[in-house]
Design an enzyme around this catalytic site. Sequence first.
Site, PDB file in Angstrom:
ATOM      1  N   ARG A   7      11.160  30.165   7.543  1.00 54.58           N
ATOM      2  CA  ARG A   7      11.349  28.867   8.247  1.00 54.58           C
ATOM      3  C   ARG A   7       9.987  28.219   8.000  1.00 54.58           C
ATOM      4  NH1 ARG A   7      12.258  26.777  14.147  1.00 54.58           N
ATOM      5  NH2 ARG A   7      12.181  24.697  13.573  1.00 54.58           N
ATOM      6  N   HIS A   8       9.722  27.167   7.869  1.00 48.07           N
ATOM      7  CA  HIS A   8       8.414  26.507   7.426  1.00 48.07           C
ATOM      8  C   HIS A   8       7.670  26.678   8.895  1.00 48.07           C
ATOM      9  CE1 HIS A   8       9.501  23.210  10.476  1.00 48.07           C
ATOM     10  NE2 HIS A   8      10.769  23.190   9.545  1.00 48.07           N
ATOM     11  N   GLY A   9       6.325  26.312   8.782  1.00 46.24           N
ATOM     12  CA  GLY A   9       5.470  26.365   9.942  1.00 46.24           C
ATOM     13  C   GLY A   9       5.898  25.302  10.715  1.00 46.24           C
ATOM     14  N   GLN A  10       5.018  25.192  11.882  1.00 48.00           N
ATOM     15  CA  GLN A  10       5.165  24.320  12.924  1.00 48.00           C
ATOM     16  C   GLN A  10       4.928  22.946  12.614  1.00 48.00           C
ATOM     17  OE1 GLN A  10       2.358  23.753  16.534  1.00 48.00           O
ATOM     18  NE2 GLN A  10       4.228  24.702  17.421  1.00 48.00           N
ATOM     19  N   TRP A  13       6.358  17.584  15.732  1.00 50.01           N
ATOM     20  CA  TRP A  13       7.367  17.423  16.329  1.00 50.01           C
ATOM     21  C   TRP A  13       8.086  18.419  16.968  1.00 50.01           C
ATOM     22  CZ3 TRP A  13      11.170  13.400  13.958  1.00 50.01           C
ATOM     23  CH2 TRP A  13      10.488  11.936  13.674  1.00 50.01           C
ATOM     24  N   ASN A  14       7.768  19.794  16.340  1.00 44.75           N
ATOM     25  CA  ASN A  14       7.995  21.237  16.667  1.00 44.75           C
ATOM     26  C   ASN A  14       7.605  21.350  18.034  1.00 44.75           C
ATOM     27  OD1 ASN A  14       8.346  22.396  13.726  1.00 44.75           O
ATOM     28  ND2 ASN A  14      10.151  21.925  14.440  1.00 44.75           N
ATOM     29  N   GLU A  82      16.804  20.434   5.560  1.00 48.23           N
ATOM     30  CA  GLU A  82      17.495  20.600   6.690  1.00 48.23           C
ATOM     31  C   GLU A  82      18.453  19.548   7.209  1.00 48.23           C
ATOM     32  OE1 GLU A  82      18.306  22.316   8.861  1.00 48.23           O
ATOM     33  OE2 GLU A  82      16.598  22.626  10.435  1.00 48.23           O
ATOM     34  N   HIS A 139      14.502  25.575   6.303  1.00 47.10           N
ATOM     35  CA  HIS A 139      14.699  25.016   7.632  1.00 47.10           C
ATOM     36  C   HIS A 139      15.276  25.656   8.652  1.00 47.10           C
ATOM     37  CE1 HIS A 139      12.337  21.601   5.921  1.00 47.10           C
ATOM     38  NE2 HIS A 139      13.015  21.514   4.806  1.00 47.10           N
TER      39      HIS A 139
END
Length: 189
Positions: A7-10, A13-14, A82, A139
């Site tokens: 999963r991509h990094g932060q 928006w996360n 995503e 994602h």
Amino acid sequence: MTLAFIRHGQTDWNFENRLQGSTDIPLNDTGRQQARDAVATLAGVDWEVIVSSPLSRARETASIIADGLGIELGPAFDELVERHYGDAEGATAEVIAEHWPDGNYPGLESIDAVVARATTALERVSAQYGDRNTLIVCHGTLIRYTLSSLAGREFDLIRNGSVATFERLGEEWRVLSVNDEPIIEVPVA
């Protein structure tokens, strides 16, 4: 062939607990560090290539990991984008609870469509890279429900920067780990 979803990094928006979906939001500094941290988690396997979703947060994560492992940065696959959350993209949990308490957002892509896209991407990656050990940066929702479909069981939310490994044995898939943790091997068709 061993593969891993990462999963991509932060992103901001996360961090703000906003629903991102297919909106193209870049990594923040924490996300870049999570990508660098994933390199250590991935050590010990002879990874050969990394591919990703075309969204910038996934592409940058893949680039950081490719540099850290010294492997080929392969292409982006549109099918790895995503889930599209329609009108709810960018909304906080509070706004979502107020406007769509049933979770049925206008324009929401179905889970079945997400898993079908991801399965198509896995077939394309397998066809393009054969037996090469391949990393796939994408994602959380796509990873969670695709792995659940492959393993025939539910998985928890996927953490930013985490690794989930699985392998292809002929026409079958076997999920080996989720969120950096080994699971009981479950062969599936």
